[in-house]
Design a protein around this motif. Sequence first.
Motif, PDB file in Angstrom:
ATOM      1  N   ARG A   1       6.568   9.458  -2.953  1.00 32.42           N
ATOM      2  CA  ARG A   1       5.872   8.639  -3.946  1.00 32.42           C
ATOM      3  C   ARG A   1       6.817   8.250  -5.089  1.00 32.42           C
ATOM      4  NH1 ARG A   1       1.882  11.840  -4.333  1.00 32.42           N
ATOM      5  NH2 ARG A   1       0.538  10.839  -2.775  1.00 32.42           N
TER       6      ARG A   1
ATOM      7  N   VAL B   1       3.178   6.698   1.915  1.00 28.53           N
ATOM      8  CA  VAL B   1       3.294   8.121   1.622  1.00 28.53           C
ATOM      9  C   VAL B   1       2.657   8.944   2.739  1.00 28.53           C
ATOM     10  CG1 VAL B   1       2.552   9.980   0.071  1.00 28.53           C
ATOM     11  CG2 VAL B   1       3.463   7.845  -0.873  1.00 28.53           C
ATOM     12  N   GLU B   2       1.508   8.508   3.228  1.00 28.52           N
ATOM     13  CA  GLU B   2       0.850   9.210   4.340  1.00 28.52           C
ATOM     14  C   GLU B   2       1.773   9.292   5.551  1.00 28.52           C
ATOM     15  OE1 GLU B   2      -2.742   7.173   5.240  1.00 28.52           O
ATOM     16  OE2 GLU B   2      -3.678   7.595   3.295  1.00 28.52           O
TER      17      GLU B   2
ATOM     18  N   ASP C   1       0.860  -1.183   0.000  1.00 28.95           N
ATOM     19  CA  ASP C   1       0.000   0.000   0.000  1.00 28.95           C
ATOM     20  C   ASP C   1       0.900   1.238   0.000  1.00 28.95           C
ATOM     21  OD1 ASP C   1      -1.810   2.021   0.389  1.00 28.95           O
ATOM     22  OD2 ASP C   1      -2.849   1.084   2.075  1.00 28.95           O
ATOM     23  N   ASP C   2       1.336   1.644  -1.183  1.00 29.90           N
ATOM     24  CA  ASP C   2       2.251   2.776  -1.283  1.00 29.90           C
ATOM     25  C   ASP C   2       1.650   4.058  -0.713  1.00 29.90           C
ATOM     26  OD1 ASP C   2       4.103   1.132  -2.413  1.00 29.90           O
ATOM     27  OD2 ASP C   2       4.085   2.066  -4.394  1.00 29.90           O
ATOM     28  N   GLU C   3       0.361   4.244  -0.902  1.00 27.41           N
ATOM     29  CA  GLU C   3      -0.251   5.476  -0.403  1.00 27.41           C
ATOM     30  C   GLU C   3      -0.241   5.534   1.120  1.00 27.41           C
ATOM     31  OE1 GLU C   3      -1.101   8.344  -2.010  1.00 27.41           O
ATOM     32  OE2 GLU C   3       0.074   7.251  -3.501  1.00 27.41           O
TER      33      GLU C   3
END
Length: 236
Positions: A153, A139-140, A134-136
Amino acid sequence: MRVEIWSDITCPWCYVAQARFEKALAAFPHREAVEVVHKSFELEPGRGKADVEPIIKVLMRGKGWSEAQALANEKNLTRQSAGEGLPYVQGRDHGGTFDIHRLLHFAKAQGRQHELVGLLYRANFAEERSLFNDDERLVELAVEAGLDAGAARAVLADPKAYAEDVRADEREAAQLGAQGVPFFVFDRTYGVSGAQPVDAFSRALAQAWGNRSPLQVVGSGAGGHVCGPDGCPVPH
């Protein structure tokens, strides 16, 4: 003085040891002169990014345990974590950490590595949402650590970004004889293996500060509790 910490975000003993070390460091008279550097150590190098599964299944397969034994291990880890004031979600997901280590090297370059390490431990061990594939989500956490979302990202999208830095850390760990994590090295003079008690870290800080001799390693997987390729068991 520099303290290098080899660890993996999937390692619960690293989570516990980090808290114990920070307690020792907070009480160290020369703490302002101590530089802490986090180093990469994948417990499962080569594990695919999409290869995510519950830790219970990982323990059952890797250790040959029954489901009841795996659950008991998680309950014991919950108690160990609580003893350090740390929340712990039982039955968390488990996955590969190569991208996480690459992101940590990016954070190091930006002077935000320590902040990101703490957030990653919290996300993996204290929150229900999975950290893996879960790259996002990563990033969060990077943004919460003070990093730029677009830059984080971009790092995650480029499999070569900081990859050699991760591999260099792992080669260095092998050269130093680390077979599991956590593994702490104090000014390249004194080493601590495993999640030792706070007073062991306090002694290591004091001895390394005053003694610049060849590297000595104290503790072992049995006494200090480490995570290795077969998992992170807790003595009953």
